[in-house]
Write a protein that holds these residues in place. Structure first.
Motif, short mmCIF file in Angstrom:
data_model
loop_
_atom_site.label_atom_id
_atom_site.label_comp_id
_atom_site.label_asym_id
_atom_site.label_seq_id
_atom_site.Cartn_x
_atom_site.Cartn_y
_atom_site.Cartn_z
N MET A 30 0.84 -1.17 0.00
CA MET A 30 0.00 0.00 0.00
C MET A 30 0.89 1.24 0.00
O MET A 30 1.80 1.37 0.80
CB MET A 30 -0.89 -0.02 1.25
N GLU A 31 0.59 2.18 -0.91
CA GLU A 31 1.39 3.40 -1.01
C GLU A 31 0.97 4.40 0.05
O GLU A 31 -0.22 4.67 0.23
CB GLU A 31 1.23 4.03 -2.39
N ASP A 55 6.18 2.53 -0.68
CA ASP A 55 5.42 1.32 -0.98
C ASP A 55 5.53 0.36 0.21
O ASP A 55 6.54 -0.31 0.38
CB ASP A 55 5.93 0.67 -2.26
N GLU A 64 1.35 -4.94 2.60
CA GLU A 64 -0.09 -4.97 2.85
C GLU A 64 -0.37 -5.35 4.30
O GLU A 64 0.40 -6.08 4.92
CB GLU A 64 -0.78 -5.99 1.93
N LEU A 120 -2.19 4.61 7.85
CA LEU A 120 -2.61 4.07 6.56
C LEU A 120 -4.06 3.61 6.59
O LEU A 120 -4.50 2.91 5.70
CB LEU A 120 -1.70 2.90 6.15
N GLU A 121 -4.78 3.99 7.64
CA GLU A 121 -6.18 3.60 7.80
C GLU A 121 -7.02 4.80 8.24
O GLU A 121 -6.50 5.74 8.80
CB GLU A 121 -6.33 2.53 8.89
N PRO A 173 -8.80 0.65 5.42
CA PRO A 173 -7.63 1.08 4.66
C PRO A 173 -7.97 2.30 3.81
O PRO A 173 -9.11 2.45 3.34
CB PRO A 173 -7.30 -0.13 3.78
#
Length: 137
Positions: free
Chosen positions: A1-2, A9, A12, A24-25, A36
């Protein structure tokens, strides 16, 4: 996930960027489930997330900077890194500070979401004006 903040990068399934530590969420506004970034619906309660504004933890300059300015900022950052110039550079700048008169009294008894829905349109107008002149927020 970017990562939306630094574009690293990541693997996951992780919650924070391994490069810069950004979240990231998001949290679902209805049920609070972790979601996400980039999803359109909550996987727990199916609440639409399309119009949900990013939380302060996930809001980054890339989320509110026009693409052409973001590219220029990143290119300038890379050029400084390539020159290995630890002291940066000198520039003449204009700094703008703006306050919305009476905003604290207006929003003091409101939920954060309600307050944000009132304040955000004014902030967007200010940011649009800054971006019109190729300024940075």
């Amino acid at each position: 996930m970017e990562c939306p903040k630094c574009r690293f990068d990541n693997r996951e399934g992780i919650k924070f960027c391994e490069e810069c530590g950004a979240a990231l969420e998001l949290n679902c506004p209805k049920c609070g489930a972790k979601i996400p970034l980039g999803r359109k619906f909550c996987g727990e309660c199916a609440t639409p997330l399309k119009d949900q504004a990013p939380t302060p933890d996930t809001q980054t300059p890339l989320s509110y900077t026009p693409p052409h300015l973001a590219e220029r900022i990143l290119a300038e950052k890379k050029a400084l890194e390539d020159r290995a110039s630890p002291e940066g550079e000198r520039k003449t700048i204009t700094a703008l500070f703006a306050d919305i008169k009476g905003s604290m009294e207006l929003i003091e008894d409101l939920d954060p979401e309600e307050a944000r829905s009132i304040i955000d349109p004014a902030l967007k107008l200010m940011m649009d004006a800054v971006h019109r002149y190729d300024g940075y927020v």
